[in-house]
Write an enzyme that holds these catalytic residues in place. Structure first.
Site, PDB file in Angstrom:
ATOM      1  N   ASN A  33       0.820  -1.218   0.000  1.00  0.00           N
ATOM      2  CA  ASN A  33       0.000   0.000   0.000  1.00  0.00           C
ATOM      3  C   ASN A  33       0.860   1.277   0.000  1.00  0.00           C
ATOM      4  O   ASN A  33       2.031   1.231  -0.336  1.00  0.00           O
ATOM      5  CB  ASN A  33      -1.029  -0.007   1.131  1.00  0.00           C
ATOM      6  N   ARG A  34       0.244   2.394   0.369  1.00  0.00           N
ATOM      7  CA  ARG A  34       0.879   3.695   0.094  1.00  0.00           C
ATOM      8  C   ARG A  34       1.646   4.290   1.276  1.00  0.00           C
ATOM      9  O   ARG A  34       1.243   4.115   2.428  1.00  0.00           O
ATOM     10  CB  ARG A  34      -0.205   4.692  -0.336  1.00  0.00           C
ATOM     11  N   HIS A  51       3.149   0.076  -2.959  1.00  0.00           N
ATOM     12  CA  HIS A  51       3.527  -1.339  -3.085  1.00  0.00           C
ATOM     13  C   HIS A  51       5.028  -1.587  -3.255  1.00  0.00           C
ATOM     14  O   HIS A  51       5.454  -2.395  -4.086  1.00  0.00           O
ATOM     15  CB  HIS A  51       2.765  -1.980  -4.240  1.00  0.00           C
ATOM     16  N   HIS A  74      -1.396  -9.899  -3.134  1.00  0.00           N
ATOM     17  CA  HIS A  74      -2.281  -9.041  -3.928  1.00  0.00           C
ATOM     18  C   HIS A  74      -3.125  -9.844  -4.940  1.00  0.00           C
ATOM     19  O   HIS A  74      -3.275  -9.434  -6.085  1.00  0.00           O
ATOM     20  CB  HIS A  74      -1.434  -7.987  -4.648  1.00  0.00           C
ATOM     21  N   TYR A 102      -6.164 -11.075  -7.019  1.00  0.00           N
ATOM     22  CA  TYR A 102      -7.485 -10.614  -7.452  1.00  0.00           C
ATOM     23  C   TYR A 102      -8.356 -11.866  -7.549  1.00  0.00           C
ATOM     24  O   TYR A 102      -8.074 -12.748  -8.374  1.00  0.00           O
ATOM     25  CB  TYR A 102      -7.413  -9.975  -8.844  1.00  0.00           C
ATOM     26  N   ASP A 159     -11.723   1.092  -2.371  1.00  0.00           N
ATOM     27  CA  ASP A 159     -10.260   1.001  -2.331  1.00  0.00           C
ATOM     28  C   ASP A 159      -9.857   1.544  -0.960  1.00  0.00           C
ATOM     29  O   ASP A 159      -9.233   2.592  -0.849  1.00  0.00           O
ATOM     30  CB  ASP A 159      -9.645   1.826  -3.477  1.00  0.00           C
ATOM     31  N   GLN A 177      -7.084  -4.165   3.072  1.00  0.00           N
ATOM     32  CA  GLN A 177      -7.454  -3.255   1.988  1.00  0.00           C
ATOM     33  C   GLN A 177      -8.457  -3.985   1.120  1.00  0.00           C
ATOM     34  O   GLN A 177      -8.147  -5.028   0.540  1.00  0.00           O
ATOM     35  CB  GLN A 177      -6.205  -2.898   1.151  1.00  0.00           C
ATOM     36  N   GLU A 208      -6.415  -7.397   0.828  1.00  0.00           N
ATOM     37  CA  GLU A 208      -4.991  -7.407   1.167  1.00  0.00           C
ATOM     38  C   GLU A 208      -4.848  -7.176   2.666  1.00  0.00           C
ATOM     39  O   GLU A 208      -5.041  -6.058   3.149  1.00  0.00           O
ATOM     40  CB  GLU A 208      -4.276  -6.303   0.396  1.00  0.00           C
TER      41      GLU A 208
HETATM   42  C1  BGC Z   1      -4.493  -0.315  -4.206  1.00  0.00           C
HETATM   43  C2  BGC Z   1      -5.133   0.291  -5.409  1.00  0.00           C
HETATM   44  C3  BGC Z   1      -4.269  -0.008  -6.592  1.00  0.00           C
HETATM   45  C4  BGC Z   1      -4.163  -1.501  -6.719  1.00  0.00           C
HETATM   46  C5  BGC Z   1      -3.301  -1.933  -7.868  1.00  0.00           C
HETATM   47  C6  BGC Z   1      -4.414  -1.777  -4.408  1.00  0.00           C
HETATM   48  O1  BGC Z   1      -3.782  -2.362  -3.328  1.00  0.00           O
HETATM   49  O2  BGC Z   1      -5.200  -0.015  -3.044  1.00  0.00           O
HETATM   50  O3  BGC Z   1      -5.284   1.679  -5.266  1.00  0.00           O
HETATM   51  O4  BGC Z   1      -4.806   0.533  -7.765  1.00  0.00           O
HETATM   52  O5  BGC Z   1      -3.626  -2.023  -5.542  1.00  0.00           O
HETATM   53  O6  BGC Z   1      -2.123  -1.281  -7.867  1.00  0.00           O
END
Ligand code: BGC
Length: 387
Positions: A121-122, A147, A221, A223, A287, A324, A352
């Site tokens: 994350n950020r 990430h 991560h 999906y 998100d 997340q 996540e």
């Molecule tokens: C983030 C999203 C991002 C995605 C793919 C997620 O973990 O929260 O904002 O677009 O990852 O990078």
């Protein structure tokens, strides 16, 4: 009764008893041999997945359990490449988005199935200060760091080792992240272990040690699309998140520091709700980091997702304080994934498990600092079943 008849009767009775005992013995042996067979049915195999652009060998490990669940993991990126799961009729489908070939993972893709690190994350402003020293990271998401940076743990080759015990099969992946890599301090030795057992649990265990104070937040991560990858959007999946609060974010998705109640809002998944039921009231889609309801420090229920047509259920347990929930908002049909399937908006969702975004700059959040001599250890369990 005549003597002869008596002997005949006793003989017959003994024969019946012997027959019954023999049958029981056979059933027991049959049960035992099924047990042995089922254990034997858990397997791990290794094959070549190709080579990195600089010529290094990449392997693909396949873990299979007695119920036919099959997880494939790549040593490049420590990626969960696919997960085959039976539906309520026993029909298998791959429920993880991604690519059939290694080349796909070298493209600019949105972290399909990867291990994210050193920081999932950020991190706001792509910098943080630790013990009075400011560390500058790559700004790869507007002004922010996302990430782990430009070449995060998803884009490196891990050393892999197979694991097989009487209870599980797995793969242990090791990576040494160098001091200064992507701007982070400290040599960080990391181990990520995927294991699969016959209770249909895919466990991901993460460990790390450092030689200088640093920050760590590792996650996966994947999906998910429980109806099968590429089969449509995930809006009718029913989701429960065990969280009464979420971290409010600014326009750059950096937490403001406020943890807000989900009550009476489209953020509320404390009771199962279709993902799509209120998504149009959430600008941009989901998100968000949820603050998990936790008791103690052990594994605790994080989320449950049910897909009504297949009956598949994914249940997540974690020791992490947050998750997340990302509803695949940026998937836009430009990526062709496995079996040529096109991934449109909301074709997959991520859960996540993690520490909260921007924790290195938020002293009020649970700490992500790892000191020399300490061991970072976290675990998330994905349990699958049908109903
Ligand atoms: C983030 C999203 C991002 C995605 C793919 C997620 O973990 O929260 O904002 O677009 O990852 O990078």
């Amino acid at each position: 009764m005549k003597e002869k008849t008596k002997i005949g009767f006793a003989f017959l009775l003994a024969a019946v008893i012997l027959f019954v005992l023999n049958c029981k013995g056979k059933t027991e042996t049959a049960e035992k041999s099924t047990e042995v067979k089922e254990q034997a049915k858990m397997s791990i195999t290794k094959e070549s997945f190709g080579k990195t652009p600089d010529g290094k060998q990449v392997d693909l490990y396949t873990l299979t359990n007695a119920n036919g669940i099959r997880a494939r993991i790549s040593s490049y990126g420590a990626i969960l490449v696919s997960l085959q799961l039976p539906d309520r009729q026993g029909k298998l489908a791959d429920v993880a988005l991604g690519f059939d070939t290694l080349d796909g993972y070298f493209t600019d893709h949105p972290y399909f199935g990867v291990t994210v690190g050193r920081y999932g994350n950020r991190i706001g402003g792509a910098k943080f200060t630790l013990n009075g020293v400011e560390y500058k990271l790559a700004a790869n998401n507007g002004p922010n760091h996302l990430h782990g940076g430009i070449k995060g743990f998803d884009k490196v080759l891990w050393e892999a080792e197979q694991i097989q015990t009487s209870d599980e099969v797995g793969v242990k992946l090791t990576y040494m992240s160098k001091d200064g890599e992507e701007g982070y301090p400290g040599n960080l030795a990391c181990v990520v272990t995927y294991t699969l057992n016959n209770d249909n649990e895919l466990k991901i265990n993460y460990e790390a040690i450092t030689d200088k104070p640093t920050v760590v937040n590792l996650t996966n991560h994947t999906y998910w699309n429980l109806a099968g990858q590429g089969s449509g959007d995930i809006l009718s999946h029913e989701l429960m998140i065990n969280a009464d609060k979420y971290t409010v974010v600014d326009e750059g998705l950096i937490p403001t520091g406020e943890n807000r109640s989900v009550k009476d809002s489209p953020m509320d998944f404390t009771e199962p709700m279709p993902i799509g039921s209120r998504i149009d009231q959430v600008p941009g889609g989901y998100d968000h980091n949820y603050v998990l309801n936790r008791t103690g420090t052990g594994l605790s229920l994080c989320a449950r997702v049910y897909e009504p047509t297949s009956g598949r259920v994914l249940e997540i347990h974690t020791v992490e304080p947050g998750v997340q929930f990302y509803s695949g908002n940026f998937l836009d049909g430009t990526i062709k994934g496995k079996a040529g399937k096109v991934y449109n908006k909301h074709y997959g969702f991520c859960l996540e498990t993690q520490h909260f975004p921007d924790s290195p700059n938020k002293p009020e959040f649970p700490s992500v600092v790892l000191e020399p001599g300490q061991k970072y250890q976290t675990v998330t369990v994905h349990r699958f079943y049908t109903k």
